[in-house]
Design a protein around this motif. Structure first.
Motif, PDB file in Angstrom:
ATOM      1  N   LYS A  46     -39.887   3.063 -44.510  1.00  0.00           N
ATOM      2  CA  LYS A  46     -39.412   2.981 -43.116  1.00  0.00           C
ATOM      3  C   LYS A  46     -39.259   1.522 -42.720  1.00  0.00           C
ATOM      4  O   LYS A  46     -39.790   0.636 -43.371  1.00  0.00           O
ATOM      5  CB  LYS A  46     -40.412   3.659 -42.184  1.00  0.00           C
ATOM      6  CG  LYS A  46     -40.590   5.133 -42.469  1.00  0.00           C
ATOM      7  CD  LYS A  46     -41.584   5.757 -41.528  1.00  0.00           C
ATOM      8  CE  LYS A  46     -41.788   7.208 -41.867  1.00  0.00           C
ATOM      9  NZ  LYS A  46     -40.844   8.097 -41.263  1.00  0.00           N
ATOM     10  N   GLY A  47     -38.557   1.349 -41.626  1.00  0.00           N
ATOM     11  CA  GLY A  47     -38.383   0.005 -41.112  1.00  0.00           C
ATOM     12  C   GLY A  47     -37.579  -0.005 -39.849  1.00  0.00           C
ATOM     13  O   GLY A  47     -37.492   1.010 -39.144  1.00  0.00           O
ATOM     14  N   MET A  48     -36.987  -1.160 -39.568  1.00  0.00           N
ATOM     15  CA  MET A  48     -36.166  -1.317 -38.373  1.00  0.00           C
ATOM     16  C   MET A  48     -34.856  -2.004 -38.712  1.00  0.00           C
ATOM     17  O   MET A  48     -34.781  -2.784 -39.652  1.00  0.00           O
ATOM     18  CB  MET A  48     -36.918  -2.105 -37.304  1.00  0.00           C
ATOM     19  CG  MET A  48     -37.299  -3.536 -37.698  1.00  0.00           C
ATOM     20  SD  MET A  48     -35.957  -4.744 -37.806  1.00  0.00           S
ATOM     21  CE  MET A  48     -35.835  -5.350 -36.176  1.00  0.00           C
ATOM     22  N   VAL A  49     -33.828  -1.663 -37.914  1.00  0.00           N
ATOM     23  CA  VAL A  49     -32.504  -2.256 -38.073  1.00  0.00           C
ATOM     24  C   VAL A  49     -31.943  -2.562 -36.698  1.00  0.00           C
ATOM     25  O   VAL A  49     -32.088  -1.771 -35.764  1.00  0.00           O
ATOM     26  CB  VAL A  49     -31.551  -1.284 -38.824  1.00  0.00           C
ATOM     27  CG1 VAL A  49     -30.122  -1.801 -38.810  1.00  0.00           C
ATOM     28  CG2 VAL A  49     -32.024  -1.044 -40.241  1.00  0.00           C
ATOM     29  N   LYS A  50     -31.301  -3.715 -36.570  1.00  0.00           N
ATOM     30  CA  LYS A  50     -30.507  -4.064 -35.392  1.00  0.00           C
ATOM     31  C   LYS A  50     -29.081  -4.221 -35.908  1.00  0.00           C
ATOM     32  O   LYS A  50     -28.849  -5.019 -36.799  1.00  0.00           O
ATOM     33  CB  LYS A  50     -30.965  -5.395 -34.790  1.00  0.00           C
ATOM     34  CG  LYS A  50     -32.318  -5.383 -34.137  1.00  0.00           C
ATOM     35  CD  LYS A  50     -32.732  -6.797 -33.851  1.00  0.00           C
ATOM     36  CE  LYS A  50     -33.137  -7.204 -32.517  1.00  0.00           C
ATOM     37  NZ  LYS A  50     -32.837  -6.709 -31.308  1.00  0.00           N
ATOM     38  N   VAL A  51     -28.160  -3.474 -35.339  1.00  0.00           N
ATOM     39  CA  VAL A  51     -26.771  -3.560 -35.787  1.00  0.00           C
ATOM     40  C   VAL A  51     -26.211  -4.953 -35.479  1.00  0.00           C
ATOM     41  O   VAL A  51     -25.441  -5.507 -36.258  1.00  0.00           O
ATOM     42  CB  VAL A  51     -25.918  -2.446 -35.144  1.00  0.00           C
ATOM     43  CG1 VAL A  51     -24.471  -2.547 -35.573  1.00  0.00           C
ATOM     44  CG2 VAL A  51     -26.479  -1.077 -35.511  1.00  0.00           C
ATOM     45  N   ARG A  52     -26.611  -5.544 -34.375  1.00  0.00           N
ATOM     46  CA  ARG A  52     -26.253  -6.911 -33.999  1.00  0.00           C
ATOM     47  C   ARG A  52     -27.510  -7.585 -33.454  1.00  0.00           C
ATOM     48  O   ARG A  52     -28.456  -6.909 -33.057  1.00  0.00           O
ATOM     49  CB  ARG A  52     -25.143  -6.933 -32.921  1.00  0.00           C
ATOM     50  CG  ARG A  52     -23.826  -6.309 -33.372  1.00  0.00           C
ATOM     51  CD  ARG A  52     -23.113  -7.187 -34.393  1.00  0.00           C
ATOM     52  NE  ARG A  52     -21.881  -6.594 -34.866  1.00  0.00           N
ATOM     53  CZ  ARG A  52     -21.731  -6.024 -36.048  1.00  0.00           C
ATOM     54  NH1 ARG A  52     -22.736  -5.940 -36.883  1.00  0.00           N
ATOM     55  NH2 ARG A  52     -20.565  -5.526 -36.421  1.00  0.00           N
TER      56      ARG A  52
END
Length: 176
Positions: A46-52
């Motif tokens: 698991k983790g995190m993503v920011k598209v921008r």
């Protein structure tokens, strides 16, 4: 001019130096090979993503298959966030000593170029996006071996509004 025993001694020294040089080069490649092989296998996490850089953070679940040999690494997988986000992600790297080059797909802008070096348990790579992302075509990626059965994938980009570095993805994986 050298003659007799002096020629023989000179040849022996040259052969010894050449052999030592080849052994040292082989040891450097063997070290990279051993490291790359620790990244092979099936991974999930698991983790995190920011598209921008200015977008909200999304929590993601990811699965990867990693193929590695003496001089290359290929990561192929998918990250999803509920029904909002699903993206195929891949990275392909070739090693020459501790220097890596390759490609990355996952930002939605096309195939990006990768280049960098390994230091310790981490491969630090400069990303050159296919198109502008967050105001430019540059970012950073790190592929890091964590512990006996972990891997961390991190991308960092620059926020064009503030000039500050922003972690745009961090995924913690475990061998599955």
């Amino acid at each position: 001019m050298l003659s007799g025993p002096k020629i023989t001694q000179t040849i022996k020294v040259a052969i010894a130096a050449a052999t030592a040089s080849m052994l040292m080069a082989g040891a450097a490649k063997a070290d990279e090979s051993a490291f790359l092989k620790t990244l092979a296998g099936n991974w999930s996490g698991k983790g995190m993503v920011k598209v921008r850089t200015n977008a909200p953070t999304m929590k993601v679940t990811c699965r990867f298959k990693s193929d590695a040999n003496a001089s290359s690494l290929a990561l192929n997988g998918r990250c999803t966030s509920l029904a909002i986000f699903s993206r195929v992600i891949s990275a392909s790297l070739k090693a020459s000593g501790d220097t890596y080059t390759g490609s990355y797909v996952g930002a939605g802008t096309g195939t990006a170029g990768l280049g960098g070096k390994r230091a310790g348990n981490a491969i630090s790579l400069a990303i050159k996006w296919a198109k502008e992302v967050n105001g430019d075509r540059r970012a950073q990626m790190t592929i890091e071996k964590t512990g006996a059965s972990g891997m961390r994938l991190t991308t960092i980009d620059t926020d064009p509004a503030t000039g500050r570095s922003v972690v745009t993805s961090r995924i913690e994986l475990r061998r599955s």
